[in-house]
Design a protein around this motif. Structure first.
Motif, PDB file in Angstrom:
ATOM      1  N   MET A   1       0.815  -1.212   0.000  1.00 37.17           N
ATOM      2  CA  MET A   1       0.000   0.000   0.000  1.00 37.17           C
ATOM      3  C   MET A   1       0.848   1.260   0.000  1.00 37.17           C
ATOM      4  SD  MET A   1      -3.357  -0.615   0.051  1.00 37.17           S
ATOM      5  CE  MET A   1      -4.168   0.695   0.969  1.00 37.17           C
ATOM      6  N   ASN A   2       2.165   1.157   0.234  1.00 37.01           N
ATOM      7  CA  ASN A   2       2.985   2.355   0.304  1.00 37.01           C
ATOM      8  C   ASN A   2       3.123   3.045  -1.041  1.00 37.01           C
ATOM      9  OD1 ASN A   2       4.540   0.243  -0.684  1.00 37.01           O
ATOM     10  ND2 ASN A   2       6.449   1.030   0.166  1.00 37.01           N
ATOM     11  N   LYS A   3       2.797   2.355  -2.120  1.00 37.85           N
ATOM     12  CA  LYS A   3       2.820   2.960  -3.447  1.00 37.85           C
ATOM     13  C   LYS A   3       1.432   3.412  -3.884  1.00 37.85           C
ATOM     14  CE  LYS A   3       6.753   0.140  -4.976  1.00 37.85           C
ATOM     15  NZ  LYS A   3       7.240  -0.841  -5.976  1.00 37.85           N
ATOM     16  N   TYR A   4       0.502   3.373  -2.957  1.00 36.72           N
ATOM     17  CA  TYR A   4      -0.897   3.724  -3.240  1.00 36.72           C
ATOM     18  C   TYR A   4      -1.202   5.090  -2.645  1.00 36.72           C
ATOM     19  CZ  TYR A   4      -6.015   3.304  -3.424  1.00 36.72           C
ATOM     20  OH  TYR A   4      -7.369   3.495  -3.670  1.00 36.72           O
ATOM     21  N   THR A   5      -1.726   5.995  -3.452  1.00 34.59           N
ATOM     22  CA  THR A   5      -2.086   7.339  -3.001  1.00 34.59           C
ATOM     23  C   THR A   5      -3.510   7.665  -3.444  1.00 34.59           C
ATOM     24  OG1 THR A   5      -1.166   8.355  -5.003  1.00 34.59           O
ATOM     25  CG2 THR A   5       0.289   8.171  -3.077  1.00 34.59           C
ATOM     26  N   ILE A   6      -4.172   8.524  -2.677  1.00 32.99           N
ATOM     27  CA  ILE A   6      -5.535   8.962  -2.975  1.00 32.99           C
ATOM     28  C   ILE A   6      -5.514  10.472  -3.157  1.00 32.99           C
ATOM     29  CG2 ILE A   6      -7.888   9.151  -2.094  1.00 32.99           C
ATOM     30  CD1 ILE A   6      -7.305   6.560  -0.487  1.00 32.99           C
ATOM     31  N   PHE A  45     -12.878  11.331  -6.168  1.00 31.91           N
ATOM     32  CA  PHE A  45     -11.576  10.844  -5.740  1.00 31.91           C
ATOM     33  C   PHE A  45     -11.080   9.732  -6.661  1.00 31.91           C
ATOM     34  CE2 PHE A  45     -13.732  12.635  -2.157  1.00 31.91           C
ATOM     35  CZ  PHE A  45     -12.760  13.197  -1.341  1.00 31.91           C
ATOM     36  N   VAL A  46      -9.758   9.655  -6.762  1.00 33.73           N
ATOM     37  CA  VAL A  46      -9.125   8.520  -7.433  1.00 33.73           C
ATOM     38  C   VAL A  46      -8.069   7.937  -6.509  1.00 33.73           C
ATOM     39  CG1 VAL A  46      -9.525   9.392  -9.769  1.00 33.73           C
ATOM     40  CG2 VAL A  46      -7.375   9.926  -8.605  1.00 33.73           C
ATOM     41  N   GLY A  47      -7.883   6.626  -6.616  1.00 29.69           N
ATOM     42  CA  GLY A  47      -6.766   5.962  -5.969  1.00 29.69           C
ATOM     43  C   GLY A  47      -5.766   5.564  -7.029  1.00 29.69           C
ATOM     44  N   VAL A  54      -6.433   3.168 -10.164  1.00 29.99           N
ATOM     45  CA  VAL A  54      -6.936   1.809  -9.933  1.00 29.99           C
ATOM     46  C   VAL A  54      -8.262   1.803  -9.184  1.00 29.99           C
ATOM     47  CG1 VAL A  54      -4.612   0.821  -9.956  1.00 29.99           C
ATOM     48  CG2 VAL A  54      -5.609   1.572  -7.782  1.00 29.99           C
ATOM     49  N   ALA A  55      -8.717   2.976  -8.699  1.00 31.79           N
ATOM     50  CA  ALA A  55      -9.984   3.041  -7.974  1.00 31.79           C
ATOM     51  C   ALA A  55     -10.577   4.436  -8.126  1.00 31.79           C
ATOM     52  CB  ALA A  55      -9.786   2.718  -6.492  1.00 31.79           C
ATOM     53  N   VAL A  56     -11.888   4.497  -8.192  1.00 29.50           N
ATOM     54  CA  VAL A  56     -12.585   5.776  -8.307  1.00 29.50           C
ATOM     55  C   VAL A  56     -13.790   5.768  -7.367  1.00 29.50           C
ATOM     56  CG1 VAL A  56     -11.876   6.175 -10.703  1.00 29.50           C
ATOM     57  CG2 VAL A  56     -14.011   4.951 -10.233  1.00 29.50           C
ATOM     58  N   GLY A  57     -14.237   6.953  -6.984  1.00 28.06           N
ATOM     59  CA  GLY A  57     -15.427   7.051  -6.147  1.00 28.06           C
ATOM     60  C   GLY A  57     -15.800   8.499  -5.911  1.00 28.06           C
ATOM     61  N   SER A  58     -17.088   8.728  -5.621  1.00 26.77           N
ATOM     62  CA  SER A  58     -17.571  10.081  -5.381  1.00 26.77           C
ATOM     63  C   SER A  58     -18.160  10.191  -3.989  1.00 26.77           C
ATOM     64  CB  SER A  58     -18.620  10.477  -6.422  1.00 26.77           C
ATOM     65  OG  SER A  58     -19.750   9.621  -6.355  1.00 26.77           O
ATOM     66  N   ALA A  59     -18.204  11.430  -3.502  1.00 29.15           N
ATOM     67  CA  ALA A  59     -18.821  11.745  -2.218  1.00 29.15           C
ATOM     68  C   ALA A  59     -19.409  13.147  -2.342  1.00 29.15           C
ATOM     69  CB  ALA A  59     -17.798  11.679  -1.090  1.00 29.15           C
ATOM     70  N   VAL A  60     -20.640  13.219  -2.798  1.00 31.23           N
ATOM     71  CA  VAL A  60     -21.275  14.510  -3.067  1.00 31.23           C
ATOM     72  C   VAL A  60     -21.947  15.019  -1.797  1.00 31.23           C
ATOM     73  CG1 VAL A  60     -23.112  15.663  -4.355  1.00 31.23           C
ATOM     74  CG2 VAL A  60     -21.578  14.059  -5.519  1.00 31.23           C
ATOM     75  N   CYS A  61     -21.483  16.171  -1.305  1.00 34.51           N
ATOM     76  CA  CYS A  61     -22.070  16.793  -0.120  1.00 34.51           C
ATOM     77  C   CYS A  61     -23.127  17.802  -0.580  1.00 34.51           C
ATOM     78  CB  CYS A  61     -20.993  17.484   0.708  1.00 34.51           C
ATOM     79  SG  CYS A  61     -19.805  16.339   1.453  1.00 34.51           S
ATOM     80  N   TYR A  62     -24.377  17.501  -0.289  1.00 32.01           N
ATOM     81  CA  TYR A  62     -25.466  18.371  -0.731  1.00 32.01           C
ATOM     82  C   TYR A  62     -25.656  19.570   0.173  1.00 32.01           C
ATOM     83  CZ  TYR A  62     -26.897  14.931  -4.207  1.00 32.01           C
ATOM     84  OH  TYR A  62     -26.933  14.103  -5.290  1.00 32.01           O
ATOM     85  N   PHE A  83      -7.409  -1.356  -1.806  1.00 31.76           N
ATOM     86  CA  PHE A  83      -7.437  -0.036  -2.426  1.00 31.76           C
ATOM     87  C   PHE A  83      -8.816   0.616  -2.284  1.00 31.76           C
ATOM     88  CE2 PHE A  83      -4.029  -1.616  -5.642  1.00 31.76           C
ATOM     89  CZ  PHE A  83      -3.040  -1.437  -4.692  1.00 31.76           C
ATOM     90  N   GLY A  84      -9.858  -0.185  -2.480  1.00 28.81           N
ATOM     91  CA  GLY A  84     -11.208   0.356  -2.403  1.00 28.81           C
ATOM     92  C   GLY A  84     -11.578   0.803  -0.999  1.00 28.81           C
ATOM     93  N   LEU A  85     -11.216   0.020  -0.007  1.00 28.95           N
ATOM     94  CA  LEU A  85     -11.538   0.371   1.376  1.00 28.95           C
ATOM     95  C   LEU A  85     -10.843   1.666   1.780  1.00 28.95           C
ATOM     96  CD1 LEU A  85     -12.954  -0.371   3.992  1.00 28.95           C
ATOM     97  CD2 LEU A  85     -10.969  -1.762   4.616  1.00 28.95           C
ATOM     98  N   ALA A  86      -9.603   1.835   1.360  1.00 32.34           N
ATOM     99  CA  ALA A  86      -8.879   3.071   1.665  1.00 32.34           C
ATOM    100  C   ALA A  86      -9.561   4.267   1.004  1.00 32.34           C
ATOM    101  CB  ALA A  86      -7.428   2.955   1.203  1.00 32.34           C
TER     102      ALA A  86
END
Length: 280
Positions: A1-6, A45-47, A54-62, A83-86
């Motif tokens: 995971m040390n080569k993994y950044t978000i 966000f991307v990981g 290698v991973a994508v996800g959104s967090a929309v604050c209304y 990666f996904g959990l992080a």
């Protein structure tokens, strides 16, 4: 995971997430990338692992109380590596102490529970080929710009936060069709239809009762006869589930609607189709 950044997703990278969604069979709308990102540009966000997304996800604050997380995908060859959990934990941190909703894929419900989500009900995706409606209902008409404030007010009954910015973009997107049900000058329901990679999705479909929802749904498909039409229907609304039976729709997918806190106090009985799995 040390080569993994978000990090935060760049606007140009939202198409990557939507392309992945299409490959997963989620059938995104043709305009979703722009509209989703503009709902909260800081909430995507991307990981990256060794410089590769290698991973994508959104967090929309209304607003200050409510957020919705979605568009969560890990590249197939990198699943099971944490990666996904992080990425999920980073999105939760961004949302701070808001009540956060998700439509989680069923096989990952236990994972979502491990980070604080509680399951409340299932959302079901249904599809059918559109049919022409020969009998026109005089109470159903096309959206006009002067209707916007009434639509925004009606929408707030069915969604846990005001979402004026998003809804304006949603209604005015290219190739959208928006129908309203007015009776005695009162707005009693509305729906938005958008073009997708395959066919059309109707969402939201909000209405005072099943009969009104049925009339709107009949009308919103009468110009696309023979095309695939899709509804994402909340399982906690029995009249909505009855509606899809009346139209002999086929279920093709389901998610679990989950929240970090309690089930929002909204008019669930008026929700006949949610807006999207990605943004709530």
């Amino acid at each position: 995971m040390n080569k993994y950044t978000i990090r935060k997703m760049r606007k140009s990278e939202v198409e990557i997430a939507l392309n992945w969604a299409a490959k997963e069979g989620w059938n995104p709308g043709l305009n979703d990338a722009q509209i989703f990102y503009d709902a909260d540009p800081e909430g995507f966000f991307v990981g990256e692992y060794e410089g590769e997304i290698v991973a994508v996800g959104s967090a929309v604050c209304y607003d200050e109380n409510y957020a919705f997380c979605g568009l969560y995908i890990v590249a197939p060859e990198h699943r099971g590596k944490g990666f996904g959990l992080a990425l999920t934990k980073a999105r939760l941190a961004y949302c701070e102490d808001r009540n956060i909703g998700i439509d989680g894929v069923l096989e990952n419900v236990e994972v979502y529970q491990s980070v604080g989500y509680k399951p409340y009900y299932m959302n079901h995706r249904f599809t059918v080929l559109a049919k022409r409606n020969r009998a026109k209902n005089p109470f159903v008409r096309e959206f006009k710009e002067s209707d916007l404030q009434e639509v925004l007010s009606y929408d707030r009954q069915c969604f846990p936060a005001a979402r004026q910015h998003f809804l304006r973009s949603w209604i005015y997107q290219e190739n959208a069709r928006v129908l309203l049900y007015f009776e005695r000058d009162l707005l009693l329901g509305y729906a938005v239809r958008r073009k997708c990679v395959e066919g059309y999705k109707v969402g939201p479909l909000f209405a005072d009762n099943e009969e009104i929802a049925k009339e709107i749904f009949l009308a919103i498909q009468d110009d696309i006869e023979g095309q695939k039409i899709i509804l994402d229907v909340p399982g906690n609304n029995l009249p909505a589930m009855n509606l899809v039976k009346d139209f002999a729709m086929e279920e093709i997918f389901a998610t679990m609607r989950m929240y970090q806190r309690d089930l929002p106090a909204i008019s669930h009985e008026k929700i006949f189709a949610i807006t999207t799995f990605e943004l709530g």
